[in-house]
Design an enzyme around this catalytic site. Structure first.
Site, PDB file in Angstrom:
ATOM      1  N   LYS A  91      -5.820   0.249   0.584  1.00 21.00           N
ATOM      2  CA  LYS A  91      -5.789  -0.961   1.208  1.00 21.00           C
ATOM      3  C   LYS A  91      -5.490  -2.031   0.236  1.00 21.00           C
ATOM      4  O   LYS A  91      -4.757  -2.929   0.493  1.00 21.00           O
ATOM      5  CB  LYS A  91      -7.255  -1.047   1.794  1.00 21.00           C
ATOM      6  CG  LYS A  91      -7.180  -2.411   2.675  1.00 21.00           C
ATOM      7  CD  LYS A  91      -6.248  -2.288   3.902  1.00 21.00           C
ATOM      8  CE  LYS A  91      -5.843  -3.552   4.625  1.00 21.00           C
ATOM      9  NZ  LYS A  91      -4.620  -3.761   5.353  1.00 21.00           N
TER      10      LYS A  91
ATOM     11  N   HIS B 296      29.392  -1.346   5.430  1.00 22.57           N
ATOM     12  CA  HIS B 296      29.821  -1.177   4.120  1.00 22.57           C
ATOM     13  C   HIS B 296      29.215  -0.024   3.344  1.00 22.57           C
ATOM     14  O   HIS B 296      29.140  -0.408   2.111  1.00 22.57           O
ATOM     15  CB  HIS B 296      29.262  -2.715   3.330  1.00 22.57           C
ATOM     16  CG  HIS B 296      30.061  -3.790   3.736  1.00 22.57           C
ATOM     17  ND1 HIS B 296      31.170  -4.187   3.669  1.00 22.57           N
ATOM     18  CD2 HIS B 296      29.600  -4.863   4.543  1.00 22.57           C
ATOM     19  CE1 HIS B 296      31.586  -5.499   4.317  1.00 22.57           C
ATOM     20  NE2 HIS B 296      30.304  -5.676   4.857  1.00 22.57           N
TER      21      HIS B 296
ATOM     22  N   ASN C 178     -14.824  -1.283 -11.808  1.00 25.39           N
ATOM     23  CA  ASN C 178     -13.564  -1.295 -11.198  1.00 25.39           C
ATOM     24  C   ASN C 178     -12.638  -2.055 -12.062  1.00 25.39           C
ATOM     25  O   ASN C 178     -13.098  -3.012 -12.890  1.00 25.39           O
ATOM     26  CB  ASN C 178     -13.530  -1.932 -10.002  1.00 25.39           C
ATOM     27  CG  ASN C 178     -14.424  -1.602  -8.629  1.00 25.39           C
ATOM     28  OD1 ASN C 178     -15.050  -0.424  -8.890  1.00 25.39           O
ATOM     29  ND2 ASN C 178     -14.413  -2.346  -7.708  1.00 25.39           N
ATOM     30  N   GLY C 179     -11.575  -1.735 -12.075  1.00 22.05           N
ATOM     31  CA  GLY C 179     -10.535  -2.118 -13.250  1.00 22.05           C
ATOM     32  C   GLY C 179      -9.933  -1.170 -14.201  1.00 22.05           C
ATOM     33  O   GLY C 179     -10.226   0.131 -14.171  1.00 22.05           O
TER      34      GLY C 179
ATOM     35  N   TRP D  42     -11.094   5.513  -7.463  1.00 19.96           N
ATOM     36  CA  TRP D  42      -9.617   5.401  -7.132  1.00 19.96           C
ATOM     37  C   TRP D  42      -9.015   6.092  -8.449  1.00 19.96           C
ATOM     38  O   TRP D  42      -9.056   5.090  -9.352  1.00 19.96           O
ATOM     39  CB  TRP D  42      -8.841   4.525  -6.452  1.00 19.96           C
ATOM     40  CG  TRP D  42      -7.316   4.483  -6.728  1.00 19.96           C
ATOM     41  CD1 TRP D  42      -6.512   4.450  -7.483  1.00 19.96           C
ATOM     42  CD2 TRP D  42      -6.715   4.898  -5.314  1.00 19.96           C
ATOM     43  NE1 TRP D  42      -5.192   4.675  -6.863  1.00 19.96           N
ATOM     44  CE2 TRP D  42      -5.247   4.989  -5.721  1.00 19.96           C
ATOM     45  CE3 TRP D  42      -7.005   5.238  -3.980  1.00 19.96           C
ATOM     46  CZ2 TRP D  42      -4.329   5.187  -4.905  1.00 19.96           C
ATOM     47  CZ3 TRP D  42      -5.977   5.490  -2.941  1.00 19.96           C
ATOM     48  CH2 TRP D  42      -4.511   5.532  -3.411  1.00 19.96           C
TER      49      TRP D  42
ATOM     50  N   GLU E 226       4.744   4.670   6.174  1.00 23.84           N
ATOM     51  CA  GLU E 226       3.521   4.423   5.858  1.00 23.84           C
ATOM     52  C   GLU E 226       2.453   5.485   6.626  1.00 23.84           C
ATOM     53  O   GLU E 226       1.694   6.438   6.000  1.00 23.84           O
ATOM     54  CB  GLU E 226       3.031   3.097   5.686  1.00 23.84           C
ATOM     55  CG  GLU E 226       3.053   2.462   4.725  1.00 23.84           C
ATOM     56  CD  GLU E 226       2.421   0.942   4.975  1.00 23.84           C
ATOM     57  OE1 GLU E 226       1.369   0.739   4.131  1.00 23.84           O
ATOM     58  OE2 GLU E 226       2.555   0.236   6.052  1.00 23.84           O
TER      59      GLU E 226
ATOM     60  N   CYS F 166     -11.024   1.171  -5.867  1.00 26.23           N
ATOM     61  CA  CYS F 166     -12.272   1.225  -6.040  1.00 26.23           C
ATOM     62  C   CYS F 166     -13.523   0.363  -5.460  1.00 26.23           C
ATOM     63  O   CYS F 166     -12.879  -0.837  -5.256  1.00 26.23           O
ATOM     64  CB  CYS F 166     -12.574   1.336  -7.712  1.00 26.23           C
ATOM     65  SG  CYS F 166     -11.673   2.318  -8.715  1.00 26.23           S
TER      66      CYS F 166
ATOM     67  N   GLU G 259      10.019  -4.444   7.992  1.00 27.18           N
ATOM     68  CA  GLU G 259       8.595  -4.301   8.208  1.00 27.18           C
ATOM     69  C   GLU G 259       8.478  -3.055   9.060  1.00 27.18           C
ATOM     70  O   GLU G 259       7.492  -2.162   8.973  1.00 27.18           O
ATOM     71  CB  GLU G 259       8.041  -5.613   8.725  1.00 27.18           C
ATOM     72  CG  GLU G 259       6.503  -5.094   9.516  1.00 27.18           C
ATOM     73  CD  GLU G 259       5.527  -4.845   8.293  1.00 27.18           C
ATOM     74  OE1 GLU G 259       5.874  -4.987   7.027  1.00 27.18           O
ATOM     75  OE2 GLU G 259       4.411  -4.656   8.889  1.00 27.18           O
TER      76      GLU G 259
ATOM     77  N   ARG H  80     -10.760   0.911   1.723  1.00 25.43           N
ATOM     78  CA  ARG H  80      -9.907   0.703   0.670  1.00 25.43           C
ATOM     79  C   ARG H  80      -8.993   1.943  -0.038  1.00 25.43           C
ATOM     80  O   ARG H  80      -8.138   1.410  -0.809  1.00 25.43           O
ATOM     81  CB  ARG H  80     -10.901  -0.191  -0.381  1.00 25.43           C
ATOM     82  CG  ARG H  80     -11.482  -1.280   0.346  1.00 25.43           C
ATOM     83  CD  ARG H  80     -12.528  -1.935  -0.547  1.00 25.43           C
ATOM     84  NE  ARG H  80     -11.883  -2.367  -2.026  1.00 25.43           N
ATOM     85  CZ  ARG H  80     -11.745  -3.475  -2.170  1.00 25.43           C
ATOM     86  NH1 ARG H  80     -11.621  -4.382  -1.016  1.00 25.43           N
ATOM     87  NH2 ARG H  80     -11.082  -4.059  -3.225  1.00 25.43           N
TER      88      ARG H  80
ATOM     89  N   LYS I  74       6.087   0.394   8.386  1.00 22.54           N
ATOM     90  CA  LYS I  74       5.096   0.747   9.060  1.00 22.54           C
ATOM     91  C   LYS I  74       5.349   2.175   9.285  1.00 22.54           C
ATOM     92  O   LYS I  74       4.435   2.897   9.267  1.00 22.54           O
ATOM     93  CB  LYS I  74       4.936   0.026  10.201  1.00 22.54           C
ATOM     94  CG  LYS I  74       4.334  -1.269  10.435  1.00 22.54           C
ATOM     95  CD  LYS I  74       2.760  -1.359  10.113  1.00 22.54           C
ATOM     96  CE  LYS I  74       2.555  -1.422   8.558  1.00 22.54           C
ATOM     97  NZ  LYS I  74       2.724  -3.092   8.116  1.00 22.54           N
TER      98      LYS I  74
HETATM   99  C1  F6R Z   1       1.832  -2.151   4.428  1.00 21.58           C
HETATM  100  C2  F6R Z   1       0.581  -2.535   3.423  1.00 21.58           C
HETATM  101  C3  F6R Z   1       1.007  -2.973   2.018  1.00 21.58           C
HETATM  102  C4  F6R Z   1       0.335  -4.475   1.800  1.00 21.58           C
HETATM  103  C5  F6R Z   1       0.468  -4.849   0.454  1.00 21.58           C
HETATM  104  C6  F6R Z   1       0.032  -6.140  -0.270  1.00 21.58           C
HETATM  105  O1  F6R Z   1       1.130  -1.924   5.678  1.00 21.58           O
HETATM  106  O2  F6R Z   1      -0.434  -2.872   3.822  1.00 21.58           O
HETATM  107  O3  F6R Z   1       2.467  -3.070   2.013  1.00 21.58           O
HETATM  108  O4  F6R Z   1       1.132  -5.276   2.770  1.00 21.58           O
HETATM  109  O5  F6R Z   1       0.025  -3.967  -0.525  1.00 21.58           O
HETATM  110  O6  F6R Z   1      -1.087  -6.166   0.042  1.00 21.58           O
HETATM  111  P1  F6R Z   1      -1.954  -7.591   0.433  1.00 21.58           P
HETATM  112  O7  F6R Z   1      -1.525  -8.117   1.508  1.00 21.58           O
HETATM  113  O8  F6R Z   1      -3.440  -7.432   0.657  1.00 21.58           O
HETATM  114  O9  F6R Z   1      -1.540  -8.232  -1.006  1.00 21.58           O
END
Ligand code: F6R
Length: 600
Positions: free
Chosen positions: A595, A502, A98-99, A74, A486, A2, A479, A27, A483
């Site tokens: 985000k 294994h 928000n919250g 959101w 996602e 939000c 990682e 976001r 990526k």
């Molecule tokens: C992956 C991604 C998420 C964030 C995670 C933590 O590409 O963006 O996995 O890394 O939600 O977010 P932050 O770093 O903002 O705490």
């Protein structure tokens, strides 16, 4: 998740609110809305499920006002719908929130019992009703009274037509920043919404509220004690929030990595003692020597970058270190030790799981450092000290430059701790030189983008992929898989290369390509034999390493082996990005993801 924007001043609030909300779109949100107090003192509200642009386009020309609040939602309580969108209204009062209000069911039941008709399914709607029912003369006192009945987290902005020109905002666990203009004032949940208008900001603390008028503001605590706030200046340029000719922010941010790494290193390498200076650590050498263990906490990519950090600290400083998802740590009643250094990693500085882990640690007396990108964010403020990434705003949902900058900052911290412990000056110099070489080497990888894009377009036909790596390559594999899934929605699973035999070897077939992280380090022969096992079972292998193995390989420049995990993920970012583009996905806004994950 939000977002909130608010304005009071001589101008028309509406374009400021809609532009601000557009800046917060990255976001993640599902609905948007505005409430403004018209010059004749009436309350005008428009809200709808869907995009900010559609909302803005639907506003009639007469929809104007000098004071207003806006929101992107959101959904948490009730589906995305026009009724559930914010602002919520009761009589003369409109609120954006928000919250999460944990006692919303109870409060809704009480309001209903008193004859109030609720128009939405949200927790947030109780707020305007509680405020509107207050007999307090000042809006600030009415908000304070309402908030005293709330259990949960909030960032709120309130307008009331009985108090023209006045905004009241409050914060508890969800950020609120005031923006100071020339005889006009702004507020938002994220500086991204403010930079176009002002660079002078004030971050509210938890438990604080502010009454804002065009000519200034006053802050106080929930129990009405006045507080003093010093404005700070936003460093980031407005242009940083624009795609600047790139089709997607994700690609822009991948290409910003050489500059981001330079910023992370700037002024931090010491050529005399071959160490790193990290101003915000708040840890003198004696205290640093007393650390017996390092525990790194973060979520998602921040956790994987933390895993890279743990390996660097263990290798260079010889202090036992490990990383754990903050989202798990906070729920398992962790043993907190006085001689452990805890480090919270977060790009946004707002991830609720990470913030809750930090709060739990602080409550138990743990020392916590933050490795954070967003200046002044909740996690940065909650920690005992820390290191900022200076990566600039990261807009794409998938983290790229913040991941890389985090790994670089951990290399600096490992160098600093290593040189306090037993890392020799020669090794210190070797690592420092390796770090200085990174920006140029990242450029070299980025120059291979066309080749990687072609490979990605070919790989996009598979439904599933395996990512394997050993020791330094293991967080890189995780990682890389993260990526890919996602943004391309291709199923991807990461496995330590050593664990294949294994179990997962049973999956190998021509339909399951394996992306193997194979740096030219002391484990290269071991990795080669794992690749042999995959190929023997007719599995396609794509290598990311230092050796050219033809079409199905990407070669990264050689640096010091300890720093391999910084460069090796970069081809994987490009691979994921171009696979998603080949599949025609909305790369910057992947489905179901936000985000900043600011909810529990
Ligand atoms: C992956 C991604 C998420 C964030 C995670 C933590 O590409 O963006 O996995 O890394 O939600 O977010 P932050 O770093 O903002 O705490």
């Amino acid at each position: 998740m939000c977002g909130i924007v608010a304005y009071t001043g001589p101008g028309d609030a509406v374009p400021i609110l809609t532009e601000g909300l557009a800046r917060l779109e990255y976001r993640g949100y599902d609905s948007a809305g505005l409430a403004v107090v018209g010059r004749s003192g009436d309350l005008r509200v428009r809200k709808a499920a869907g995009r900010v642009a559609a909302l803005a386009a639907s506003l009639p020309a007469r929809f104007k006002g000098g004071t207003g609040i806006g929101h992107t939602r959101w959904a948490t309580h009730g589906e995305p719908s026009d009724d559930n969108a914010h602002p919520h209204v009761a009589g003369t009062v409109a609120v954006v929130h928000n919250g999460i209000i944990e006692n919303a069911d109870e409060l809704r039941a009480k309001l209903r019992a008193d004859g109030v008709v609720l128009a939405s399914e949200t927790d947030s709607e109780v707020l305007p009703h509680l405020i509107a029912r207050s007999a307090a003369a000042e809006l600030e006192d009415a908000v304070r009274e309402a908030l005293s009945q709330i259990v949960g987290t909030y960032g709120i902005a309130v307008v009331d037509t009985r108090h023209p020109g006045v905004l009241v905002v409050a914060r508890n666990g969800s950020p609120v920043v005031l923006g100071i203009g020339e005889k006009e004032m702004y507020a938002a949940s994220d500086v991204a919404a403010l930079v176009r208008y002002t660079r002078q900001v004030v971050h509210l603390d938890d438990g604080e509220l502010a009454t804002i008028r065009p000519d200034g503001f006053r802050t106080s605590t929930l129990d009405a004690r006045a507080t003093r706030k010093e404005p700070s200046v936003i460093e980031t340029e407005d242009a940083a929030y624009d795609a600047e000719g790139y089709t997607h922010f994700m690609r822009k941010e991948i290409h910003e990595q050489p500059a981001a790494v330079e910023r992370a290193l700037r002024g931090r390498l010491d050529g005399r003692f071959h160490t790193a200076h990290l101003g915000g650590l708040e840890l003198d050498p004696r205290e640093a020597r007393a650390i017996r263990r390092v525990k790194i906490l973060g979520c998602g990519s921040a956790y994987y970058a933390g895993q890279v950090g743990a390996q660097l600290i263990e290798e260079l400083a010889r202090i036992p270190a490990d990383a754990e998802p903050a989202s798990e740590f906070r729920y398992r009643n962790p043993v907190v030790e006085a001689d452990t250094l805890y480090i919270a990693v977060s790009q946004s500085g707002e991830t609720y799981d990470t913030l809750a882990a930090v709060q739990e640690l602080r409550r138990k007396g743990g020392r916590v450092l933050g490795v954070v990108n967003a200046v002044g964010s909740a996690i940065a403020r909650e920690c005992d000290g820390g290191i900022y990434l200076h990566a600039g705003p990261e807009i794409a949902v998938a983290s790229t430059k913040a991941y890389t900058s985090t790994a670089v900052v951990f290399a600096l911290l490992a160098l600093h701790l290593g040189r306090i412990h037993d890392l020799s000056p020669a090794d210190g110099r070797r690592i420092a030189e390796g770090l200085r070489a990174l920006p140029g080497q990242i450029e070299e990888i980025l120059r291979q983008e066309d080749r990687i894009a072609a490979l990605a377009a070919d790989l996009a036909k598979y439904r599933s992929m395996l990512f394997v790596g050993r020791v330094r390559g293991w967080p890189v594999a995780r990682e890389g898989a993260q990526k890919l899934k996602e943004v391309s929605y291709i199923h991807a699973e990461a496995y330590p290369a050593s664990e294949l035999k294994h179990g997962p070897l049973a999956l190998i077939s021509p339909d399951l390509p394996a992306v193997a992280i194979v740096p030219d380090d002391e484990l290269l022969d071991k990795n080669r034999s794992t690749l042999g096992e995959i190929r023997a079972r007719h599995g396609r292998v794509i290598t990311i390493g230092h050796t050219d193995a033809g079409e199905d390989s990407v070669v990264v420049p050689k640096n010091e082996p300890e720093l391999d995990a910084i460069l090796l993920p970069i081809p994987l970012q490009l691979l994921a990005y171009h696979a998603a583009v080949a599949l025609d996905h909305d790369v910057d806004k992947p489905r179901n993801l936000a985000k900043s994950v600011t909810v529990d």
